[in-house]
Design a protein around this motif. Structure first.
Motif, PDB file in Angstrom:
ATOM      1  N   LYS A  43      35.618  30.027  25.343  1.00 43.09           N
ATOM      2  CA  LYS A  43      36.854  29.297  25.093  1.00 43.09           C
ATOM      3  C   LYS A  43      36.568  27.810  24.950  1.00 43.09           C
ATOM      4  CE  LYS A  43      38.485  27.926  29.611  1.00 43.09           C
ATOM      5  NZ  LYS A  43      39.583  27.805  30.481  1.00 43.09           N
ATOM      6  N   HIS A  44      37.548  27.094  24.506  1.00 42.67           N
ATOM      7  CA  HIS A  44      37.412  25.647  24.430  1.00 42.67           C
ATOM      8  C   HIS A  44      37.328  25.102  25.850  1.00 42.67           C
ATOM      9  CE1 HIS A  44      37.934  21.524  23.262  1.00 42.67           C
ATOM     10  NE2 HIS A  44      38.909  21.424  24.130  1.00 42.67           N
ATOM     11  N   ILE A  45      36.253  24.451  26.149  1.00 38.59           N
ATOM     12  CA  ILE A  45      36.070  23.880  27.484  1.00 38.59           C
ATOM     13  C   ILE A  45      36.777  22.536  27.542  1.00 38.59           C
ATOM     14  CG2 ILE A  45      34.341  22.887  29.043  1.00 38.59           C
ATOM     15  CD1 ILE A  45      32.419  25.016  28.100  1.00 38.59           C
ATOM     16  N   ASP A  46      37.574  22.348  28.594  1.00 36.81           N
ATOM     17  CA  ASP A  46      38.131  21.023  28.817  1.00 36.81           C
ATOM     18  C   ASP A  46      36.953  20.081  28.972  1.00 36.81           C
ATOM     19  OD1 ASP A  46      40.692  22.089  28.856  1.00 36.81           O
ATOM     20  OD2 ASP A  46      40.721  22.284  31.030  1.00 36.81           O
ATOM     21  N   TRP A  47      37.070  18.884  28.510  1.00 36.66           N
ATOM     22  CA  TRP A  47      35.948  17.946  28.581  1.00 36.66           C
ATOM     23  C   TRP A  47      36.518  16.553  28.773  1.00 36.66           C
ATOM     24  CZ3 TRP A  47      30.876  19.340  28.557  1.00 36.66           C
ATOM     25  CH2 TRP A  47      29.939  18.321  28.486  1.00 36.66           C
ATOM     26  N   LYS A  48      36.611  16.138  30.029  1.00 39.58           N
ATOM     27  CA  LYS A  48      37.165  14.820  30.314  1.00 39.58           C
ATOM     28  C   LYS A  48      36.258  14.089  31.281  1.00 39.58           C
ATOM     29  CE  LYS A  48      41.411  12.483  31.839  1.00 39.58           C
ATOM     30  NZ  LYS A  48      40.787  11.242  31.876  1.00 39.58           N
ATOM     31  N   ALA A  49      35.677  13.004  30.816  1.00 35.43           N
ATOM     32  CA  ALA A  49      34.869  12.156  31.693  1.00 35.43           C
ATOM     33  C   ALA A  49      35.812  11.478  32.686  1.00 35.43           C
ATOM     34  CB  ALA A  49      34.121  11.114  30.877  1.00 35.43           C
ATOM     35  N   THR A  50      35.492  11.597  33.965  1.00 30.00           N
ATOM     36  CA  THR A  50      36.374  11.031  34.987  1.00 30.00           C
ATOM     37  C   THR A  50      35.749   9.858  35.731  1.00 30.00           C
ATOM     38  OG1 THR A  50      35.640  12.623  36.666  1.00 30.00           O
ATOM     39  CG2 THR A  50      37.582  13.220  35.344  1.00 30.00           C
ATOM     40  N   LYS A  51      34.449   9.891  35.948  1.00 27.53           N
ATOM     41  CA  LYS A  51      33.739   8.826  36.667  1.00 27.53           C
ATOM     42  C   LYS A  51      32.410   8.570  35.971  1.00 27.53           C
ATOM     43  CE  LYS A  51      36.549   8.660  40.292  1.00 27.53           C
ATOM     44  NZ  LYS A  51      37.403   7.539  40.519  1.00 27.53           N
ATOM     45  N   TYR A  52      31.851   7.387  36.209  1.00 28.99           N
ATOM     46  CA  TYR A  52      30.522   7.122  35.670  1.00 28.99           C
ATOM     47  C   TYR A  52      29.839   6.011  36.453  1.00 28.99           C
ATOM     48  CZ  TYR A  52      31.492   2.648  33.349  1.00 28.99           C
ATOM     49  OH  TYR A  52      31.779   1.334  33.096  1.00 28.99           O
ATOM     50  N   ALA A  53      28.544   5.963  36.300  1.00 29.88           N
ATOM     51  CA  ALA A  53      27.720   4.865  36.805  1.00 29.88           C
ATOM     52  C   ALA A  53      26.660   4.625  35.750  1.00 29.88           C
ATOM     53  CB  ALA A  53      27.080   5.247  38.134  1.00 29.88           C
ATOM     54  N   GLU A  54      26.127   3.429  35.725  1.00 31.08           N
ATOM     55  CA  GLU A  54      25.067   3.156  34.763  1.00 31.08           C
ATOM     56  C   GLU A  54      23.903   2.465  35.446  1.00 31.08           C
ATOM     57  OE1 GLU A  54      26.095  -0.752  32.267  1.00 31.08           O
ATOM     58  OE2 GLU A  54      27.527   0.876  31.937  1.00 31.08           O
ATOM     59  N   GLU A  55      22.734   2.731  34.899  1.00 31.40           N
ATOM     60  CA  GLU A  55      21.491   2.155  35.403  1.00 31.40           C
ATOM     61  C   GLU A  55      20.788   1.501  34.226  1.00 31.40           C
ATOM     62  OE1 GLU A  55      17.608   3.840  37.749  1.00 31.40           O
ATOM     63  OE2 GLU A  55      18.379   5.046  36.082  1.00 31.40           O
ATOM     64  N   LYS A  56      20.663   0.177  34.271  1.00 31.64           N
ATOM     65  CA  LYS A  56      19.950  -0.532  33.211  1.00 31.64           C
ATOM     66  C   LYS A  56      18.468  -0.472  33.526  1.00 31.64           C
ATOM     67  CE  LYS A  56      23.841  -3.159  32.048  1.00 31.64           C
ATOM     68  NZ  LYS A  56      24.575  -4.021  31.437  1.00 31.64           N
ATOM     69  N   ILE A  57      17.710  -0.034  32.543  1.00 33.53           N
ATOM     70  CA  ILE A  57      16.264   0.104  32.701  1.00 33.53           C
ATOM     71  C   ILE A  57      15.583  -0.600  31.528  1.00 33.53           C
ATOM     72  CG2 ILE A  57      16.336   2.216  34.083  1.00 33.53           C
ATOM     73  CD1 ILE A  57      16.033   3.812  31.539  1.00 33.53           C
ATOM     74  N   ALA A  58      14.286  -0.758  31.600  1.00 39.61           N
ATOM     75  CA  ALA A  58      13.550  -1.524  30.591  1.00 39.61           C
ATOM     76  C   ALA A  58      13.740  -0.983  29.174  1.00 39.61           C
ATOM     77  CB  ALA A  58      12.068  -1.550  30.938  1.00 39.61           C
ATOM     78  N   TYR A  59      13.917   0.312  29.037  1.00 37.32           N
ATOM     79  CA  TYR A  59      13.989   0.908  27.699  1.00 37.32           C
ATOM     80  C   TYR A  59      15.382   1.442  27.354  1.00 37.32           C
ATOM     81  CZ  TYR A  59      12.869   4.803  30.786  1.00 37.32           C
ATOM     82  OH  TYR A  59      12.860   5.693  31.842  1.00 37.32           O
TER      83      TYR A  59
END
Length: 117
Positions: A43-59
């Motif tokens: 079936k169509h999967i619900d797809w909702k981003a709710t939270k996030y974090a980011e990590e800045k790295i050299a590349y």
């Protein structure tokens, strides 16, 4: 942090979404404990981003994103953005051991944390 429209857009990129669903499906067949069934995949999967974090790295930047895939079912995915490019790669689906069983499915209350695999 709460997910932004940009994070939703990143998580919905076809290569990212399909790689994530495929990884979840493969993990389900390996362990049979994820509450993710053939019916969910079909079936169509619900797809909702709710939270996030980011990590800045050299590349580039690593994004850790919590995605709601069904009522009360969440996954944690890691996406890499190449430095100075608008190119994103699926990196990993977070898997943990709970009560001697592996799972990639989390509740809304479980925090999004750093992970490699």
């Amino acid at each position: 942090m709460d997910a932004t429209p940009e994070i939703q857009w990143i998580s919905e990129q076809p290569d990212i979404k399909y790689a994530t669903i495929d990884a979840l499906y493969r993990k389900h067949h390996e362990h049979k404990v994820h509450s993710f069934t053939e019916e969910h995949r079909a079936k169509h999967i619900d797809w909702k981003a709710t939270k996030y974090a980011e990590e800045k790295i050299a590349y580039g930047i690593n994004y850790f994103i919590k995605v709601a895939i069904d009522d009360g079912l969440f996954i944690h995915i890691r996406i890499h953005q190449h430095k100075n490019q608008n190119k994103f790669d699926f990196y990993a689906l977070h898997e943990v051991i709970k009560h001697n069983n592996a799972t990639c499915v989390f509740t809304e209350d479980e925090p999004l944390t750093y992970f490699n695999y």
